[in-house]
Design a protein around this motif. Structure first.
Motif: not given
Length: 435
Positions: A8-9, A68, A412
């Motif tokens: 996710m990052s 996200v 996430p």
């Protein structure tokens, strides 16, 4: 057992938007428009086909976007406004968007007037505190544990804690114990980083070496690097077999683990997967009823039953499975003691291996002079542990764990919480401004 907690990052995100006007020709104005499009996405007022390149939309599935966006909203509330737009080159820029609770930094890419990339690269939570972060961790579904310690000349000072001495399944965080024994052996002159070992224990991903040739010659340093930086299971199992259970048990005790039998014998990733399989329920029952020596004998007698070719990886596709019984177990305090030992004694190569994958987005990781990390995850389990040295020389140990036998972990969201925590320890940073 994987450390698939960073996607996710760093992954590109798509959008949902209304039709947008043709992109302006001025670069700054074009990036301003792109930032406005990202804000529209976050506010639910934009569609991907109107603002992203076709290649981007092909690469990023809608469910990834939804995950996200949902995590961002959960952590930071509603997106409010664009705070800063900083061109990086002709095709990319860094933008800051203010949410209810934080400012989130994104890197955007542009191609032919459309967004070709969108990456979350950092967060800045205003009026945040360790107490707030600890409370947010406590509010997560499942059981959570945390310890944050400052390292001083006099020892360790605990500055935040939650169920720090409770027993948790730790997934791939256990690989720190394997690294610690390698480190000890190198410093004792029993092994060298250049020692060559054949790749003998193929396991399932995470990792890459399961696809390499059998018995491929690999240095000790390469195996250890793969084990920690990408949580390679085949490298890990090869190291476990080469080290042996006697020395692994000794390093568990030396690290200060409060309940050494929880990691004795230190299971291979193949063994954990095999023992979780319904087909191996009778073996699992005997294993759980045995003492340490009996468990070691059962694993040896199982032979090919617990090797890769006989493993059913569907045990990880139906949600949490046997996470309270067939796992590696430790408390946040146990992991903190292990990391403190490594911070005090580790060989420079060990420290270099630990910092390859920092575990949090680059913007936040860059605030530290040194950031060592190992994480772990599988359905129902997640752990993130750090050893951090600030640019002014202050040093910290952080270990956080979450177990939920009833549901998957919001990975996430957990990464975001730990990023906030590391940002808080790093101290205030100057807010970005529009050039």
């Amino acid at each position: 057992m994987a450390t698939a907690i960073l996607a996710m990052s760093f992954c590109p995100l798509p959008v949902y938007a209304q039709a947008m006007p043709p992109p302006p020709t001025n670069a700054q104005t074009a990036f301003d428009q792109a930032a406005a499009n990202v804000l529209a996405l976050l506010q639910g007022q934009a569609k991907g086909e109107d603002v992203f390149t076709p290649a981007f939309l092909t690469a990023v599935p809608p469910d990834q976007l939804a995950t996200v966006l949902s995590s961002l909203k959960t952590q930071f509330g509603e997106a409010q406004t664009v705070e800063a737009v900083r061109p990086m080159d002709a095709r990319s820029a860094s933008i800051d968007i203010r949410f209810d609770k934080a400012v989130v930094t994104f890197t955007i890419g542009m191609l032919d007037g459309r967004l070709s990339g969108l990456f979350i690269t950092g967060t800045r939570t205003e009026d945040d505190s360790l107490a707030k972060i600890t409370a947010d961790i406590a509010a997560l579904p499942g059981r959570t544990g945390l310890v944050v310690q400052r390292l001083t000349e006099a020892g360790t000072e605990t500055i935040a804690s939650r169920h720090a001495d409770d027993r948790f399944a730790i997934a791939s965080v256990f690989k720190l114990y394997v690294l610690a024994e390698i480190d000890r052996a190198v410093r004792a002159g029993e092994r060298k980083w250049s020692d060559v070992l054949p790749l003998t224990q193929k396991s399932h991903p995470s990792g890459i070496t399961q696809d390499w040739p059998d018995n491929a010659p690999m240095t000790l340093q390469t195996l250890a690097t793969l084990m920690i930086s990408i949580s390679d299971n085949s490298a890990t199992d090869t190291l476990i077999a080469a080290i042996g259970q006697k020395k692994l048990a000794a390093i568990v005790r030396a690290s200060g683990h409060a309940q050494p039998p929880d990691l004795t014998p230190l299971l291979s990733t193949q063994a954990v997967t095999g023992l979780k399989m319904p087909a191996n329920a009778p073996l699992r029952d005997r294993f759980l009823a045995a003492d340490d020596a009996g468990q070691a004998r059962l694993l040896e007698q199982a032979g090919e039953t617990l090797r890769l070719k006989n493993l059913d990886l569907s045990v990880y596709t139906g949600g949490p499975n046997q996470i309270d019984t067939v796992e590696w177990f430790a408390s946040p305090a146990d992991i903190a003691r292990l990391l403190t030992m490594l911070e005090r004694d580790a060989d420079p190569v060990t420290r270099a291996i630990l910092k390859i994958n920092p575990g949090i987005p680059p913007v936040s990781a860059g605030r530290w002079a040194y950031l060592g990390y190992k994480g772990g995850s599988e359905p129902g389990i997640m752990g993130m542990s750090f050893v951090a040295e600030g640019k002014q020389g202050d040093r910290y140990i952080v270990s956080a764990l979450i177990n939920n036998p009833a549901a998957e972990i919001d990975q996430p969201g957990f990464v975001t919480l730990m990023t906030r925590l590391l940002d808080q320890l790093a101290g205030p940073s100057a807010p970005a401004t529009r050039p």
